[in-house]
Design a protein around this motif. Structure first.
Motif, short mmCIF file in Angstrom:
data_model
loop_
_atom_site.label_atom_id
_atom_site.label_comp_id
_atom_site.label_asym_id
_atom_site.label_seq_id
_atom_site.Cartn_x
_atom_site.Cartn_y
_atom_site.Cartn_z
N ALA A 27 5.88 0.99 -12.19
CA ALA A 27 5.61 2.42 -12.02
C ALA A 27 4.21 2.78 -12.52
CB ALA A 27 6.67 3.24 -12.76
N ALA A 28 3.83 2.20 -13.66
CA ALA A 28 2.48 2.46 -14.19
C ALA A 28 1.43 1.92 -13.22
CB ALA A 28 2.33 1.81 -15.56
N GLY A 29 1.69 0.77 -12.65
CA GLY A 29 0.77 0.22 -11.67
C GLY A 29 0.64 1.11 -10.45
N ALA A 30 1.76 1.69 -10.04
CA ALA A 30 1.75 2.60 -8.89
C ALA A 30 0.93 3.85 -9.20
CB ALA A 30 3.17 2.97 -8.50
N ARG A 31 1.03 4.34 -10.43
CA ARG A 31 0.22 5.49 -10.84
C ARG A 31 -1.26 5.15 -10.77
NH1 ARG A 31 3.00 10.17 -10.46
NH2 ARG A 31 4.93 10.14 -11.67
N ARG A 32 -1.61 3.94 -11.21
CA ARG A 32 -3.00 3.53 -11.16
C ARG A 32 -3.47 3.37 -9.71
NH1 ARG A 32 -4.90 -0.82 -15.58
NH2 ARG A 32 -6.82 -0.26 -14.48
N ASP A 33 -2.57 2.89 -8.86
CA ASP A 33 -2.92 2.78 -7.43
C ASP A 33 -3.33 4.13 -6.87
OD1 ASP A 33 -2.24 0.11 -7.55
OD2 ASP A 33 -0.26 0.37 -6.66
N GLY B 201 0.80 -1.22 0.00
CA GLY B 201 0.00 0.00 0.00
C GLY B 201 0.83 1.26 0.00
N ARG B 202 2.07 1.18 -0.54
CA ARG B 202 2.96 2.34 -0.57
C ARG B 202 3.41 2.64 -2.00
NH1 ARG B 202 5.81 -0.26 4.51
NH2 ARG B 202 7.27 -1.10 2.97
N PRO B 203 2.46 3.01 -2.88
CA PRO B 203 2.82 3.28 -4.28
C PRO B 203 3.80 4.43 -4.43
CG PRO B 203 0.59 4.06 -3.81
CD PRO B 203 1.02 3.25 -2.64
N GLU B 204 3.77 5.37 -3.49
CA GLU B 204 4.71 6.49 -3.59
C GLU B 204 6.16 6.02 -3.45
OE1 GLU B 204 3.91 5.73 0.65
OE2 GLU B 204 2.61 5.96 -1.13
N ARG B 205 6.39 4.99 -2.66
CA ARG B 205 7.74 4.44 -2.54
C ARG B 205 8.15 3.72 -3.81
NH1 ARG B 205 8.78 2.12 3.60
NH2 ARG B 205 7.88 3.88 4.74
N ALA B 206 7.20 3.01 -4.42
CA ALA B 206 7.49 2.34 -5.68
C ALA B 206 7.88 3.35 -6.75
CB ALA B 206 6.27 1.54 -6.14
N LEU B 207 7.17 4.49 -6.80
CA LEU B 207 7.50 5.53 -7.77
C LEU B 207 8.85 6.16 -7.48
CD1 LEU B 207 4.01 7.25 -8.15
CD2 LEU B 207 5.24 5.93 -9.88
N ALA B 208 9.17 6.31 -6.21
CA ALA B 208 10.48 6.85 -5.85
C ALA B 208 11.58 5.91 -6.31
CB ALA B 208 10.56 7.07 -4.34
N MET B 209 11.36 4.61 -6.16
CA MET B 209 12.35 3.63 -6.61
C MET B 209 12.51 3.65 -8.12
SD MET B 209 11.51 0.37 -4.12
CE MET B 209 12.84 -0.64 -4.80
N ALA B 210 11.43 3.97 -8.84
CA ALA B 210 11.50 4.04 -10.30
C ALA B 210 12.41 5.16 -10.77
CB ALA B 210 10.10 4.24 -10.88
N GLY B 211 12.69 6.12 -9.90
CA GLY B 211 13.57 7.22 -10.26
C GLY B 211 14.98 7.11 -9.71
N GLU B 212 15.29 5.97 -9.08
CA GLU B 212 16.61 5.79 -8.48
C GLU B 212 17.64 5.35 -9.53
OE1 GLU B 212 17.63 6.41 -5.44
OE2 GLU B 212 15.67 7.09 -4.75
N PRO B 213 18.93 5.57 -9.26
CA PRO B 213 20.00 5.20 -10.21
C PRO B 213 20.03 3.70 -10.52
CG PRO B 213 20.84 6.69 -8.53
CD PRO B 213 19.47 6.31 -8.10
N GLU B 214 19.53 2.88 -9.60
CA GLU B 214 19.54 1.43 -9.83
C GLU B 214 18.83 1.04 -11.12
OE1 GLU B 214 20.36 1.78 -5.47
OE2 GLU B 214 19.14 2.83 -6.96
N VAL B 215 17.81 1.82 -11.49
CA VAL B 215 17.02 1.48 -12.69
C VAL B 215 17.90 1.52 -13.94
CG1 VAL B 215 15.05 2.16 -14.13
CG2 VAL B 215 14.90 2.33 -11.64
N GLN B 216 18.85 2.46 -13.98
CA GLN B 216 19.73 2.57 -15.14
C GLN B 216 20.68 1.39 -15.26
OE1 GLN B 216 18.96 4.95 -17.26
NE2 GLN B 216 17.40 5.58 -15.76
N LYS B 217 20.86 0.66 -14.17
CA LYS B 217 21.76 -0.50 -14.19
C LYS B 217 21.04 -1.77 -14.61
CE LYS B 217 24.40 1.46 -10.32
NZ LYS B 217 24.83 1.24 -8.91
N LEU B 218 19.72 -1.71 -14.73
CA LEU B 218 18.94 -2.88 -15.13
C LEU B 218 19.11 -3.16 -16.62
CD1 LEU B 218 15.61 -2.06 -13.26
CD2 LEU B 218 17.21 -3.88 -12.63
N ASP B 219 18.96 -4.43 -17.00
CA ASP B 219 18.94 -4.73 -18.42
C ASP B 219 17.59 -4.30 -18.99
OD1 ASP B 219 17.12 -6.64 -17.56
OD2 ASP B 219 18.45 -8.35 -17.89
N LYS B 220 17.42 -4.48 -20.30
CA LYS B 220 16.20 -4.00 -20.95
C LYS B 220 14.94 -4.63 -20.34
CE LYS B 220 16.02 -1.59 -23.87
NZ LYS B 220 15.82 -0.13 -23.88
#
Length: 289
Positions: A125-131, A96-115
């Motif tokens: 992130a889209a799911g968090a927006r819908r939440d 129940g913490r979509p704001e934290r999920a969105l914050a994680m979507a903007g962290e540097p770790e995302v750039q290290k992920l593969d495609k």
């Protein structure tokens, strides 16, 4: 994983491996039982990253999001890998913490992920927006080169499906129909229910063909091959079996909460009744062998 297990004594490594195999085998069809096996592996080798990750996915599959998040964090600390970042963010959604999920979507770790990981993060992130009730923002979040590409990748069907579903939720039915159709083109394995969603939009109703209505004797006068009472009795038997399976799953999940050993409040795991049942079953199998 094999390399990690080699760090354990041979007998222990084999026992842990057997439980991890059962987790992988059962996690889709019987997640509660998979969770019970993961608990045993965790009790035997909690300092093995692969065990923590498997325990995390088993907890995630049974919607124990707090526990899953703790296991994923532990695995991330052990390996230094960011590949679990999207599912960790989805655990935040589950809590129940979509704001934290969105914050994680903007962290540097995302750039290290593969495609694939980046697409998964976009879905979360889209799911968090819908939440948060932000349907248009969710739609924009899913709009990406991966969505527009005609190339079919492992993530294509899920990405298109999420986009179609968001469009439909926003009342954009014609566009949703188009994208459910595109989902169906990419979904060769039937991983989504895009065909059903398209049928619903087109007003098509499905009839259960398991029992032919012409074969059912509704009035008990013998005109059909099956008496309606027999059909009802069969359904009741199935319901009883389902209830028994659910009760067994609930007993399997009735285990004590525990903490990450790296946390200050860590408490050693104790064998639960569910763990004991699985242990007994394994011992019985070895005796028969």
């Amino acid at each position: 994983m094999r390399q990690e297990l080699l760090s354990l004594p041979k007998g222990l490594a084999e026992e842990v491996s057997k439980n991890l195999v059962m987790v992988a085998r059962l996690i889709d069809e019987d997640p509660e039982q998979a969770y019970a096996y993961s608990r045993i592996a965790l009790r035997l080798a909690s300092r093995v990253a692969a065990v923590r990750e498997a325990a995390g996915f088993a907890a995630y599959a049974t919607q124990k999001y707090s526990e899953a998040l703790a296991e994923f964090r532990a695995a991330k600390r052990m390996t230094g890998s960011v590949e679990l970042w999207p599912v960790m963010a989805d655990c935040e959604r589950g809590l129940g913490r979509p704001e934290r999920a969105l914050a994680m979507a903007g962290e540097p770790e995302v750039q290290k992920l593969d495609k694939a990981g980046q697409v998964e993060m976009r879905l979360v992130a889209a799911g968090a927006r819908r939440d948060q009730g932000q349907l248009e923002a969710a739609i924009v979040t899913l709009q990406s080169p991966e969505l527009a590409s005609s190339s079919v990748q492992p993530w294509t069907a899920r990405l298109r499906y999420a986009y179609a579903d968001a469009l439909l939720a926003a009342g954009r039915e014609d566009e949703a129909r188009e994208w459910f159709g595109k989902t169906l083109e990419a979904d060769k394995d039937g991983a989504t229910d895009a065909s059903d969603r398209l049928a619903e939009l087109d007003g098509v109703e499905f009839v259960d063909a398991a029992v032919d209505p012409a074969d059912v004797d509704v009035d008990g006068e013998g005109e059909g091959d099956l008496d309606i009472e027999d059909v009802i009795d069969d359904e009741d038997d199935e319901d009883d079996e389902d209830a028994a399976e659910i009760a067994a799953a609930e007993r399997a999940s009735d285990v004590a909460e525990y903490y990450d050993e790296d946390d200050e409040e860590y408490e050693p795991l104790e064998q639960s009744a569910a763990d004991a049942d699985v242990d007994d079953a394994q011992d019985s199998g070895r005796d028969k062998a």
